[in-house]
Write a protein that holds these residues in place. Structure first.
Motif, PDB file in Angstrom:
ATOM      1  N   ALA A  45      66.308  32.681  56.080  1.00  0.00           N
ATOM      2  CA  ALA A  45      65.408  31.734  56.282  1.00  0.00           C
ATOM      3  C   ALA A  45      66.394  30.461  57.050  1.00  0.00           C
ATOM      4  CB  ALA A  45      64.627  31.071  55.110  1.00  0.00           C
ATOM      5  N   VAL A  46      65.606  29.645  57.702  1.00  0.00           N
ATOM      6  CA  VAL A  46      66.467  28.421  58.399  1.00  0.00           C
ATOM      7  C   VAL A  46      66.184  27.359  57.462  1.00  0.00           C
ATOM      8  CG1 VAL A  46      66.422  26.755  60.452  1.00  0.00           C
ATOM      9  CG2 VAL A  46      66.147  29.391  60.620  1.00  0.00           C
ATOM     10  N   GLY A  47      67.203  26.502  56.933  1.00  0.00           N
ATOM     11  CA  GLY A  47      67.270  25.448  55.961  1.00  0.00           C
ATOM     12  C   GLY A  47      66.881  24.250  56.667  1.00  0.00           C
ATOM     13  N   PRO A  48      66.499  23.178  55.835  1.00  0.00           N
ATOM     14  CA  PRO A  48      65.915  21.549  56.346  1.00  0.00           C
ATOM     15  C   PRO A  48      67.055  21.479  57.525  1.00  0.00           C
ATOM     16  CG  PRO A  48      65.767  21.976  54.044  1.00  0.00           C
ATOM     17  CD  PRO A  48      66.548  23.106  54.459  1.00  0.00           C
ATOM     18  N   ASP A  49      68.263  21.687  57.452  1.00  0.00           N
ATOM     19  CA  ASP A  49      69.101  21.250  58.467  1.00  0.00           C
ATOM     20  C   ASP A  49      69.437  22.211  59.485  1.00  0.00           C
ATOM     21  OD1 ASP A  49      70.233  23.199  56.838  1.00  0.00           O
ATOM     22  OD2 ASP A  49      72.235  22.081  56.150  1.00  0.00           O
ATOM     23  N   GLY A  50      68.417  23.217  59.520  1.00  0.00           N
ATOM     24  CA  GLY A  50      68.770  24.211  60.698  1.00  0.00           C
ATOM     25  C   GLY A  50      69.758  25.033  60.616  1.00  0.00           C
ATOM     26  N   ILE A  51      70.274  25.180  59.315  1.00  0.00           N
ATOM     27  CA  ILE A  51      71.519  26.263  59.215  1.00  0.00           C
ATOM     28  C   ILE A  51      70.869  27.682  58.690  1.00  0.00           C
ATOM     29  CG2 ILE A  51      73.355  26.885  57.615  1.00  0.00           C
ATOM     30  CD1 ILE A  51      73.737  24.965  59.754  1.00  0.00           C
ATOM     31  N   LEU A  52      71.133  28.849  59.270  1.00  0.00           N
ATOM     32  CA  LEU A  52      70.751  29.902  58.946  1.00  0.00           C
ATOM     33  C   LEU A  52      71.276  30.496  57.572  1.00  0.00           C
ATOM     34  CD1 LEU A  52      68.944  32.647  59.816  1.00  0.00           C
ATOM     35  CD2 LEU A  52      71.180  33.742  60.655  1.00  0.00           C
ATOM     36  N   GLN A  53      70.283  30.783  56.305  1.00  0.00           N
ATOM     37  CA  GLN A  53      70.626  30.883  55.093  1.00  0.00           C
ATOM     38  C   GLN A  53      69.946  31.915  54.320  1.00  0.00           C
ATOM     39  OE1 GLN A  53      69.868  27.049  53.526  1.00  0.00           O
ATOM     40  NE2 GLN A  53      67.874  27.366  52.817  1.00  0.00           N
ATOM     41  N   THR A  54      70.454  32.270  53.298  1.00  0.00           N
ATOM     42  CA  THR A  54      69.671  33.365  52.284  1.00  0.00           C
ATOM     43  C   THR A  54      68.764  32.616  51.502  1.00  0.00           C
ATOM     44  OG1 THR A  54      71.194  32.865  50.428  1.00  0.00           O
ATOM     45  CG2 THR A  54      71.902  34.430  52.071  1.00  0.00           C
ATOM     46  N   GLN A  55      67.912  33.285  50.759  1.00  0.00           N
ATOM     47  CA  GLN A  55      66.828  32.656  50.143  1.00  0.00           C
ATOM     48  C   GLN A  55      67.466  31.837  48.905  1.00  0.00           C
ATOM     49  OE1 GLN A  55      63.312  33.024  50.568  1.00  0.00           O
ATOM     50  NE2 GLN A  55      64.082  34.021  52.593  1.00  0.00           N
ATOM     51  N   GLN A  56      68.567  32.009  48.664  1.00  0.00           N
ATOM     52  CA  GLN A  56      69.142  31.073  47.500  1.00  0.00           C
ATOM     53  C   GLN A  56      69.868  29.879  48.218  1.00  0.00           C
ATOM     54  OE1 GLN A  56      69.887  34.666  47.726  1.00  0.00           O
ATOM     55  NE2 GLN A  56      68.383  35.204  46.460  1.00  0.00           N
ATOM     56  N   GLY A  57      69.794  29.809  49.436  1.00  0.00           N
ATOM     57  CA  GLY A  57      70.501  28.625  49.928  1.00  0.00           C
ATOM     58  C   GLY A  57      71.827  28.623  50.503  1.00  0.00           C
ATOM     59  N   TYR A  58      72.339  30.010  50.483  1.00  0.00           N
ATOM     60  CA  TYR A  58      73.764  30.241  50.688  1.00  0.00           C
ATOM     61  C   TYR A  58      73.945  30.572  52.554  1.00  0.00           C
ATOM     62  CZ  TYR A  58      74.571  31.236  45.918  1.00  0.00           C
ATOM     63  OH  TYR A  58      74.736  31.193  44.544  1.00  0.00           O
ATOM     64  N   PRO A  59      74.724  29.531  52.955  1.00  0.00           N
ATOM     65  CA  PRO A  59      74.938  29.964  54.639  1.00  0.00           C
ATOM     66  C   PRO A  59      75.252  31.341  54.900  1.00  0.00           C
ATOM     67  CG  PRO A  59      75.787  27.745  53.813  1.00  0.00           C
ATOM     68  CD  PRO A  59      75.447  28.482  52.730  1.00  0.00           C
ATOM     69  N   VAL A  60      74.620  31.801  56.196  1.00  0.00           N
ATOM     70  CA  VAL A  60      74.818  33.117  56.534  1.00  0.00           C
ATOM     71  C   VAL A  60      76.255  32.996  57.494  1.00  0.00           C
ATOM     72  CG1 VAL A  60      74.230  35.178  57.572  1.00  0.00           C
ATOM     73  CG2 VAL A  60      72.963  34.059  56.248  1.00  0.00           C
ATOM     74  N   LEU A  61      77.348  33.876  57.239  1.00  0.00           N
ATOM     75  CA  LEU A  61      78.384  33.486  58.106  1.00  0.00           C
ATOM     76  C   LEU A  61      78.406  34.231  59.446  1.00  0.00           C
ATOM     77  CD1 LEU A  61      81.338  33.425  55.848  1.00  0.00           C
ATOM     78  CD2 LEU A  61      79.733  31.539  56.364  1.00  0.00           C
ATOM     79  N   VAL A  62      78.290  33.773  60.604  1.00  0.00           N
ATOM     80  CA  VAL A  62      78.266  34.125  61.906  1.00  0.00           C
ATOM     81  C   VAL A  62      79.773  33.845  62.672  1.00  0.00           C
ATOM     82  CG1 VAL A  62      77.119  34.345  64.039  1.00  0.00           C
ATOM     83  CG2 VAL A  62      75.796  34.221  62.069  1.00  0.00           C
ATOM     84  N   ASP A  63      80.447  35.022  62.841  1.00  0.00           N
ATOM     85  CA  ASP A  63      81.801  34.588  63.495  1.00  0.00           C
ATOM     86  C   ASP A  63      82.675  33.755  62.561  1.00  0.00           C
ATOM     87  OD1 ASP A  63      81.251  36.106  65.599  1.00  0.00           O
ATOM     88  OD2 ASP A  63      80.654  34.566  67.049  1.00  0.00           O
ATOM     89  N   GLY A  64      82.435  33.911  61.369  1.00  0.00           N
ATOM     90  CA  GLY A  64      83.317  33.204  60.315  1.00  0.00           C
ATOM     91  C   GLY A  64      82.768  32.027  59.809  1.00  0.00           C
TER      92      GLY A  64
END
Length: 244
Positions: free
Chosen positions: A112-131
């Motif tokens: 999902a996309v969080g309120p700050d626009g960060i791609l994250q899991t349903q638990q709010g953990y940011p998904v790592l892209v290129d580290g």
């Protein structure tokens, strides 16, 4: 308590914990990317120290010991959702997310996309892209995720999903929230994911319910044995008390 009662109690405790594991599996039957678990049992012999000086030496007593658990990492069925933020892994590997204190690994790709626009899991953990985390701007057009994990939109390529594997996935530690922690992750080059799909739980409801019935019956059987042993002990005390 006598040895027979202690042995029965050790078996009951193991069965109770196994029932908790089965219940957790059934509770997550619809959780994306969930992997079923099972307890591992072994025979525990007592006593460890032997008294061989007596005419009748110590007899080994066989207890039940649940020494660990095992995770079934077999792939679950893929279900099409049509959601561009859903990603299903084909084959082995784990997606990398940033947990509260460490990098975590998951098979659940319902992002999902969080309120700050960060791609994250349903638990709010940011998904790592290129580290690192990645910000998704809806004004830049729809997000596209290629089979090799490359993210792009109208602005061009944004990065590639971090995916790793492990020499022995059974050494991973379950951290909750459908995530794992582990040491010495191996970066994956040959990545294959499907956008708009989710990997479902690999739990088979019929199998787990059958296991639950079997465990319940075994627990009841041990309870009857302990009860019969109590009755026998009570009878022996009563009869011996009448001996003059």
């Amino acid at each position: 308590m006598e040895n027979a009662q202690l042995i029965g109690l050790s078996r009951q405790l193991g069965l109770r914990r196994q029932l908790d594991v089965i219940a957790n599996n059934l509770a997550n039957i619809n959780t994306a990317g969930f992997k079923g678990q099972n307890l591992l049992f072994e025979e525990y012999l007592m006593p460890k120290a032997e008294a061989t000086a007596f005419q009748r030496p110590d007899q080994p007593l066989s207890y039940t010991n649940d020494y660990g658990d095992a995770t079934n990492f077999a792939q679950g069925a893929l279900r099409e959702t049509g959601n561009p933020l859903d990603v299903a892994i084909q084959g082995d590997g784990f997606l990398v997310v940033q947990g509260p204190t460490e990098e975590l690994y998951t098979r659940a790709g319902n992002f999902a996309v969080g309120p700050d626009g960060i791609l994250q899991t349903q638990q709010g953990y940011p998904v790592l892209v290129d580290g690192g985390p990645i910000e998704i701007n809806s004004e830049d057009g729809p997000l596209s995720i290629a089979k090799d994990g490359t993210l792009s939109n109208n602005q061009g390529i944004l990065g590639r999903l971090n995916m790793v594997n492990f020499e022995n996935p059974q050494e991973l530690t379950l951290r909750g929230q459908n995530t794992y922690a582990g040491e010495n992750p191996i970066p994956m080059e040959n990545i294959e994911v499907q956008q708009g799909f989710l990997e479902m739980s690999n739990i088979e409801g019929v199998v787990e319910i059958t296991r639950m019935i079997e465990v319940t019956r075994n627990y009841a059987s041990v309870s009857r044995i302990i009860s019969q042993r109590d009755d026998l002990q009570e009878r022996a005390i009563r009869e011996l008390g009448r001996v003059s």
